[in-house]
Write a protein that holds these residues in place. Sequence first.
Motif, short mmCIF file in Angstrom:
data_model
loop_
_atom_site.label_atom_id
_atom_site.label_comp_id
_atom_site.label_asym_id
_atom_site.label_seq_id
_atom_site.Cartn_x
_atom_site.Cartn_y
_atom_site.Cartn_z
N GLU A 1 0.84 -1.21 0.00
CA GLU A 1 0.00 0.00 0.00
C GLU A 1 0.87 1.25 0.00
O GLU A 1 2.08 1.17 0.22
CB GLU A 1 -0.94 -0.01 1.22
CG GLU A 1 -0.25 -0.18 2.54
CD GLU A 1 -1.20 -0.66 3.65
OE1 GLU A 1 -2.01 -1.59 3.42
OE2 GLU A 1 -1.11 -0.11 4.76
N LEU A 2 0.23 2.38 -0.24
CA LEU A 2 0.96 3.64 -0.28
C LEU A 2 1.36 4.03 1.14
O LEU A 2 0.69 3.67 2.10
CB LEU A 2 0.08 4.74 -0.89
CG LEU A 2 -0.44 4.47 -2.31
CD1 LEU A 2 -1.30 5.64 -2.76
CD2 LEU A 2 0.69 4.22 -3.27
N PHE B 1 1.26 7.17 3.02
CA PHE B 1 0.76 8.54 2.98
C PHE B 1 1.63 9.42 3.87
O PHE B 1 2.02 9.01 4.96
CB PHE B 1 -0.69 8.60 3.44
CG PHE B 1 -1.59 7.70 2.66
CD1 PHE B 1 -2.04 6.51 3.20
CD2 PHE B 1 -1.93 8.01 1.35
CE1 PHE B 1 -2.84 5.65 2.46
CE2 PHE B 1 -2.73 7.16 0.62
CZ PHE B 1 -3.19 5.98 1.17
N TYR C 1 -5.65 2.42 7.26
CA TYR C 1 -4.65 1.46 6.82
C TYR C 1 -4.36 0.39 7.87
O TYR C 1 -3.45 -0.43 7.69
CB TYR C 1 -3.33 2.14 6.40
CG TYR C 1 -2.65 2.98 7.45
CD1 TYR C 1 -2.27 2.45 8.69
CD2 TYR C 1 -2.35 4.30 7.20
CE1 TYR C 1 -1.64 3.21 9.63
CE2 TYR C 1 -1.71 5.08 8.15
CZ TYR C 1 -1.36 4.53 9.36
OH TYR C 1 -0.72 5.31 10.29
N LYS D 1 3.23 -5.27 3.99
CA LYS D 1 2.81 -5.97 5.22
C LYS D 1 2.49 -7.42 4.85
O LYS D 1 1.78 -7.67 3.88
CB LYS D 1 1.56 -5.32 5.82
CG LYS D 1 1.78 -3.86 6.25
CD LYS D 1 0.49 -3.16 6.61
CE LYS D 1 0.77 -1.70 6.93
NZ LYS D 1 -0.46 -0.93 7.19
N1 LIG Z 1 1.71 6.19 6.67
C1 LIG Z 1 1.10 5.18 6.04
O1 LIG Z 1 0.56 5.38 4.95
N2 LIG Z 1 1.07 3.90 6.66
N3 LIG Z 1 1.55 3.63 7.90
C2 LIG Z 1 1.28 2.34 8.08
C3 LIG Z 1 1.59 1.60 9.31
C4 LIG Z 1 2.25 2.09 10.41
C5 LIG Z 1 2.29 1.03 11.32
C6 LIG Z 1 1.64 -0.03 10.74
O2 LIG Z 1 1.20 0.34 9.50
N4 LIG Z 1 0.70 1.77 7.02
C7 LIG Z 1 0.57 2.73 6.11
N5 LIG Z 1 0.02 2.60 4.87
#
Ligand SMILES: NC(=O)n1nc(-c2ccco2)nc1N
Length: 326
Positions: free
Chosen positions: A116-117, A119, A228, A293
Amino acid sequence: PDNDLARMAALVEELNRHIYNYHVLDAPTIPDAEYDRMFRELQELESMHPTRVSPDTPTSRVGAAPIPEFKQVTHAVPMLSLNNGFQIEDVDNFDRRVREGLDLHQNAREVAYAAELKFDGLAMSLRYENGVFVQAATRGDGYTGEDVTANIRTVRVIPLRLHGPDIPDVLEVRGEVLMFKDDFAKLNARQREAGQKEFANPRNAAAGSLRQLDARITAQRKLRFFAYGIGLLEGAEMPESHSGVLDWFDRLGLPVSKERAVVTGRDGLLGYYKDIGARRDSLPYEIDGVVYKVDRLADQRQLGFVSRAPRFALAHKFPAEEALTV
Ligand SMILES: NC(=O)n1nc(-c2ccco2)nc1N
């Protein structure tokens, strides 16, 4: 009288549906004038029946009066950070450590990853009880954050009530609050005209807009949110995979980015990274990388965490953009 209460409930339901269609689906379903008339009718009814205001009323989107300070909130499930990777070797090491951690010998099945992106906004935890939004907290140090519930109420894309039928008793949604590039440019233009300081980047603008003690200022900033991850869950079956969690969030009416995929092995990860890298500048918001992940939640539990970062996830960052020559 009762027909006032019935009318209020009907207005709340209809106005919230229009907000969802307009802000989340980007498909307005009512002329603004008609929306405004219904909104004013609801405000009048609520002022006549102040004890009967619905917790998901759209009139709370305009922002409550200022508060003296932010309360502290301890996260039921800590919001931990991600390990970073910068080059292909880091991705290979990540995939190898995952396969070792899952006792997969060298050339066994490849691992399914949710990609995933990443952000570039600020992390947020949203708490819903019986489907009703009750609290929002910033990440803070991962264990304790600030209560920004009143501010988050003004973020139009965040539902004040989840859509049925599978509503859990308690659900904590993790995600990122961000500002889109074009809304950021418009905000800075307004700041310039008002002789106020401009924000350096959309991330600072989102953070500055959220940490306002006066939520009515937050309400004037076009903030967005993408879910997310999941924190606490009570009264519902946890899906088997991370991608299944995000599919469920989509059904519940929570904004989930469509730019996600389930890929297999290091080749799948690098293919996703390359695809997003090629489209990064054309995205309507800033990202600073992508996130991998392990998709099966049972595998995530088996891998657990090393220090405070999960062994089952990796943030693969893009090279920092050269400082823009102004
Ligand atoms: N910043 C952001 O887009 N995040 N941050 C997580 C994250 C942080 C800890 C577990 O998952 N996943 C995404 N897409």
